[in-house]
Design a protein around this motif. Structure first.
Motif, PDB file in Angstrom:
ATOM      1  N   ALA A 231       0.830  -1.208   0.000  1.00  0.00           N
ATOM      2  CA  ALA A 231       0.000   0.000   0.000  1.00  0.00           C
ATOM      3  C   ALA A 231       0.860   1.252   0.000  1.00  0.00           C
ATOM      4  N   GLU A 232       1.925   1.239   0.785  1.00  0.00           N
ATOM      5  CA  GLU A 232       2.796   2.413   0.840  1.00  0.00           C
ATOM      6  C   GLU A 232       3.534   2.625  -0.479  1.00  0.00           C
ATOM      7  N   GLU A 233       3.952   1.538  -1.124  1.00  0.00           N
ATOM      8  CA  GLU A 233       4.636   1.663  -2.414  1.00  0.00           C
ATOM      9  C   GLU A 233       3.680   2.189  -3.491  1.00  0.00           C
ATOM     10  N   LEU A 234       2.438   1.697  -3.487  1.00  0.00           N
ATOM     11  CA  LEU A 234       1.455   2.205  -4.429  1.00  0.00           C
ATOM     12  C   LEU A 234       1.165   3.683  -4.167  1.00  0.00           C
ATOM     13  N   ALA A 235       1.099   4.060  -2.895  1.00  0.00           N
ATOM     14  CA  ALA A 235       0.862   5.462  -2.545  1.00  0.00           C
ATOM     15  C   ALA A 235       2.008   6.339  -3.023  1.00  0.00           C
ATOM     16  N   ALA A 236       3.241   5.833  -2.887  1.00  0.00           N
ATOM     17  CA  ALA A 236       4.398   6.604  -3.343  1.00  0.00           C
ATOM     18  C   ALA A 236       4.357   6.795  -4.861  1.00  0.00           C
ATOM     19  N   THR A 237       3.996   5.733  -5.593  1.00  0.00           N
ATOM     20  CA  THR A 237       3.879   5.839  -7.053  1.00  0.00           C
ATOM     21  C   THR A 237       2.796   6.839  -7.439  1.00  0.00           C
ATOM     22  N   LEU A 238       1.643   6.759  -6.768  1.00  0.00           N
ATOM     23  CA  LEU A 238       0.555   7.692  -7.051  1.00  0.00           C
ATOM     24  C   LEU A 238       0.980   9.127  -6.756  1.00  0.00           C
ATOM     25  N   SER A 239       1.703   9.308  -5.653  1.00  0.00           N
ATOM     26  CA  SER A 239       2.166  10.648  -5.281  1.00  0.00           C
ATOM     27  C   SER A 239       3.103  11.216  -6.343  1.00  0.00           C
ATOM     28  N   ARG A 240       4.044  10.393  -6.815  1.00  0.00           N
ATOM     29  CA  ARG A 240       4.985  10.870  -7.832  1.00  0.00           C
ATOM     30  C   ARG A 240       4.266  11.246  -9.120  1.00  0.00           C
ATOM     31  N   ARG A 241       3.294  10.450  -9.519  1.00  0.00           N
ATOM     32  CA  ARG A 241       2.594  10.725 -10.766  1.00  0.00           C
ATOM     33  C   ARG A 241       1.719  11.974 -10.664  1.00  0.00           C
ATOM     34  N   ILE A 242       1.102  12.176  -9.510  1.00  0.00           N
ATOM     35  CA  ILE A 242       0.303  13.392  -9.334  1.00  0.00           C
ATOM     36  C   ILE A 242       1.198  14.616  -9.349  1.00  0.00           C
ATOM     37  N   GLU A 243       2.359  14.516  -8.704  1.00  0.00           N
ATOM     38  CA  GLU A 243       3.292  15.642  -8.700  1.00  0.00           C
ATOM     39  C   GLU A 243       3.803  15.930 -10.110  1.00  0.00           C
ATOM     40  N   THR A 244       4.067  14.876 -10.888  1.00  0.00           N
ATOM     41  CA  THR A 244       4.492  15.070 -12.269  1.00  0.00           C
ATOM     42  C   THR A 244       3.417  15.766 -13.081  1.00  0.00           C
ATOM     43  N   SER A 245       2.176  15.351 -12.863  1.00  0.00           N
ATOM     44  CA  SER A 245       1.062  15.980 -13.567  1.00  0.00           C
ATOM     45  C   SER A 245       0.890  17.427 -13.140  1.00  0.00           C
ATOM     46  N   GLN A 246       1.008  17.705 -11.836  1.00  0.00           N
ATOM     47  CA  GLN A 246       0.851  19.070 -11.353  1.00  0.00           C
ATOM     48  C   GLN A 246       1.986  19.964 -11.826  1.00  0.00           C
ATOM     49  N   HIS A 247       3.142  19.369 -12.098  1.00  0.00           N
ATOM     50  CA  HIS A 247       4.260  20.165 -12.587  1.00  0.00           C
ATOM     51  C   HIS A 247       3.935  20.780 -13.947  1.00  0.00           C
ATOM     52  N   SER A 248       3.083  20.109 -14.724  1.00  0.00           N
ATOM     53  CA  SER A 248       2.725  20.612 -16.041  1.00  0.00           C
ATOM     54  C   SER A 248       1.375  21.320 -16.031  1.00  0.00           C
ATOM     55  N   PHE A 249       0.400  20.709 -15.365  1.00  0.00           N
ATOM     56  CA  PHE A 249      -0.934  21.280 -15.293  1.00  0.00           C
ATOM     57  C   PHE A 249      -1.505  21.009 -13.910  1.00  0.00           C
ATOM     58  N   ALA A 250      -2.490  21.743 -13.527  1.00  0.00           N
ATOM     59  CA  ALA A 250      -3.172  21.508 -12.249  1.00  0.00           C
ATOM     60  C   ALA A 250      -4.048  20.273 -12.387  1.00  0.00           C
ATOM     61  N   THR A 251      -3.864  19.300 -11.513  1.00  0.00           N
ATOM     62  CA  THR A 251      -4.670  18.084 -11.543  1.00  0.00           C
ATOM     63  C   THR A 251      -6.054  18.369 -10.972  1.00  0.00           C
ATOM     64  N   ASP A 252      -7.054  17.845 -11.609  1.00  0.00           N
ATOM     65  CA  ASP A 252      -8.427  18.116 -11.188  1.00  0.00           C
ATOM     66  C   ASP A 252      -8.683  17.605  -9.781  1.00  0.00           C
ATOM     67  N   GLY A 253      -8.897  18.551  -8.849  1.00  0.00           N
ATOM     68  CA  GLY A 253      -9.308  18.190  -7.496  1.00  0.00           C
ATOM     69  C   GLY A 253      -8.262  17.525  -6.663  1.00  0.00           C
ATOM     70  N   VAL A 254      -7.008  17.485  -7.076  1.00  0.00           N
ATOM     71  CA  VAL A 254      -5.965  16.813  -6.307  1.00  0.00           C
ATOM     72  C   VAL A 254      -4.790  17.757  -6.151  1.00  0.00           C
ATOM     73  N   THR A 255      -4.385  17.992  -4.927  1.00  0.00           N
ATOM     74  CA  THR A 255      -3.199  18.804  -4.654  1.00  0.00           C
ATOM     75  C   THR A 255      -2.360  18.103  -3.616  1.00  0.00           C
ATOM     76  N   LEU A 256      -1.058  18.142  -3.804  1.00  0.00           N
ATOM     77  CA  LEU A 256      -0.131  17.526  -2.876  1.00  0.00           C
ATOM     78  C   LEU A 256       0.805  18.584  -2.353  1.00  0.00           C
ATOM     79  N   ASN A 257       0.896  18.701  -1.061  1.00  0.00           N
ATOM     80  CA  ASN A 257       1.839  19.628  -0.455  1.00  0.00           C
ATOM     81  C   ASN A 257       2.104  19.203   0.971  1.00  0.00           C
ATOM     82  N   GLY A 258       3.253  19.647   1.477  1.00  0.00           N
ATOM     83  CA  GLY A 258       3.580  19.382   2.872  1.00  0.00           C
ATOM     84  C   GLY A 258       3.479  17.926   3.221  1.00  0.00           C
ATOM     85  N   GLY A 259       2.510  17.562   4.074  1.00  0.00           N
ATOM     86  CA  GLY A 259       2.364  16.186   4.549  1.00  0.00           C
ATOM     87  C   GLY A 259       1.413  15.385   3.717  1.00  0.00           C
ATOM     88  N   SER A 260       1.309  15.637   2.414  1.00  0.00           N
ATOM     89  CA  SER A 260       0.344  14.958   1.555  1.00  0.00           C
ATOM     90  C   SER A 260       0.615  13.464   1.474  1.00  0.00           C
TER      91      SER A 260
END
Length: 506
Positions: free
Chosen positions: A461-490
């Motif tokens: 579960a933690e490894e899947l969460a880490a993968t999801l976190s990286r992909r969301i951050e990659t997406s946010q680096h280019s565009f704002a992800t719909d309804g998902v933001t990661l910061n601080g203790g995300s």
């Protein structure tokens, strides 16, 4: 009335006028406008023109040898006025040189040429002062100094060789600041500075290499940053020809399609270098954006070669000079180990499932479903929710995100990569669309089959969460992800949410 007449006489005095103009011009151009080269040049031209008009108005021609006045004061004033005029002329010309080089946006690369031109301007001004102010024959001075020049040239032969070689290199421009060059003797590095005597390179070990310009002018060099910053890379792979050469070429083409580090233009390619009963040598050639990206790109390509070769059931061939028995006497992996079904092999190759026992892998493999997709098929649209984990068995996928009329590539997937974790874990839509670049085989693990494992193996579960976190951050680096933001203790909150949804113990 007397005071007014006195001040009028003072202001009309050419000495006062020329002196005041020279002082004011020097203060404004050399101090006030110093940080602004273009305005400084305009000011120098203005004051030089004003001084020229003033001197000509008072019948003082600075570029001619005039009659000698009887008064000592007049002789001194005229001499000083001419010297000031020639100095201002030199400053105006130097201003043109500096502004031209700044407009070229290459002030550091042109420093040698700039210094040379400025030196010639000052030399010309000095000779003009000697000729037109002191009425000294310049030809005699040059002839007399020739003997001293010969003596000085012999004493500084090595230094002058470096200087003139530096001038030749700057005029020829075989490299500029920032280029990566390789000399014929193997020395290589990025050019960080060029001066009168030497060129400084910063090599791959972050050491400064100082090379005399005379040495660089003689030795051959290769500029890896010219004619543009892109750099070509070639890799050779030896494969045991258990299938046809065309099929092996297709696998290697898929390797290149799977890479997100190489340039798509010019198009990368694959070529067969040799073929015999033991091995087929295949050459992969591609370009990267800059030579600094060559190392990471090679690492990625080697990893993709290994994954795609395993997925295609191929085997890497041994080097020609390798010791040991020939390939036909070596046992294959299938002979050494009992045959394993494809789902089990896939689970073995994915680090995510490394903690599973053999029984757990067999149970999970039995529940996996095989999916196939033709080239250019869209597996998932942006925003789709998938309640299962999809693992790529073979082929290459591209992930793209659409925002208005703009589309950006977020990454590429190869054998062993997986997707669908966002819908599986937290029930949100995919941040990108997935399209098949080749024929693709995918194995699907349903949420019902994965939930018991997430409960028993919190690390998954933690490894899947880490993968999801990286992909969301990659997406946010280019565009704002719909309804998902990661910061601080995300990351922590994401793991906590997953634990709660799947009732994973803390």
């Amino acid at each position: 009335m007397l005071d007014r007449l006195t001040w009028s006489g003072v202001l009309a005095d050419p000495v006062v006028q020329a002196g005041t103009l020279a002082v004011v011009g020097a203060i404004i151009t050399r101090i006030a406008l110093r940080p602004f080269p273009s305005w400084k040049l305009a000011g120098q031209v203005f004051f030089f023109a004003a001084l020229t008009i003033l001197l000509l108005y008072h019948d003082i021609v600075p570029y001619e040898v005039g009659p000698t006045p009887d008064s000592t004061f007049e002789r001194v004033f005229i001499a000083l006025a001419k010297v000031v005029w020639w100095i201002n002329a030199a400053w105006a010309l130097i201003g043109f040189v500096r502004v031209f080089l700044i407009f070229e946006r290459q002030p550091r690369e042109g420093r040698l040429v700039q210094d040379l031109v400025i030196g010639l301007i000052y030399l010309g001004a000095i000779l003009s002062v000697v000729a037109y102010v002191f009425s000294f024959p310049v030809g005699t001075l040059i002839a007399t100094s020739g003997v001293f020049a010969i003596i000085l040239g012999l004493a500084l032969q090595s230094t002058l060789s470096d200087v003139f070689s530096g001038i030749a290199l700057n005029l020829g421009r075989p490299y500029i600041i920032g280029d990566w060059i390789v000399l014929n003797d193997g020395v290589e590095g990025r050019v960080v500075e060029t001066n009168w005597r030497s060129t400084h390179l910063l090599n791959g070990s972050n050491d400064l290499v100082v090379l005399p310009n005379s040495f660089l002018a003689k030795v051959g060099l290769t500029n890896l940053s010219s004619p543009d910053r892109s750099h070509g890379v070639t890799l050779t792979v030896r494969v045991v020809p258990t299938i046809g050469p065309t099929a092996i070429l297709d696998v290697m083409q898929t390797v290149l399609l799977s890479s997100g580090s190489i340039l798509t233009e010019p198009k990368p390619g694959v070529q067969i270098k040799s073929l015999n009963a033991d091995a087929m040598d295949v050459e992969l050639f591609f370009r990267v954006r800059d030579i600094g990206h060559a190392g990471p790109a090679k690492n990625e390509i080697f990893d993709l070669i290994y994954r795609h070769i395993k997925a295609a059931g191929l085997t890497l061939a041994r080097p020609i000079d390798a010791a040991g028995p020939p390939p036909d006497q070596m046992l294959s992996e299938d002979v050494v180990k009992p045959h394993r079904p494809t789902p089990l092999k896939l689970l073995d190759a994915v680090p995510l499932f490394a903690s599973l026992t053999e029984d757990e892998k067999e149970t999970l493999a039995a529940s996996m479903s095989r999916r196939t997709y033709k080239k250019d098929t869209v597996l998932l649209e942006q925003g789709d929710t998938v309640a299962s984990l999809m693992i790529v068995r073979s082929g290459a996928l591209i992930a793209t995100r659409q925002e208005g009329h703009k589309e950006i590539e977020l990454g590429r997937l190869a054998p062993g990569d997986y997707f669908g974790e966002s819908g599986l874990l937290i029930g949100i839509g995919e941040a990108a669309s997935l399209r098949a670049l080749t024929f693709v085989v995918v194995y699907e693990i349903a949420q019902a089959s994965l939930t018991p494992l997430l409960h028993d193996r919190p690390g998954i579960a933690e490894e899947l969460a880490a993968t999801l976190s990286r992909r969301i951050e990659t997406s946010q680096h280019s565009f704002a992800t719909d309804g998902v933001t990661l910061n601080g203790g995300s990351m922590t909150s994401l793991v906590t949410r997953i634990r709660h949804l799947f009732q994973v113990p803390q």
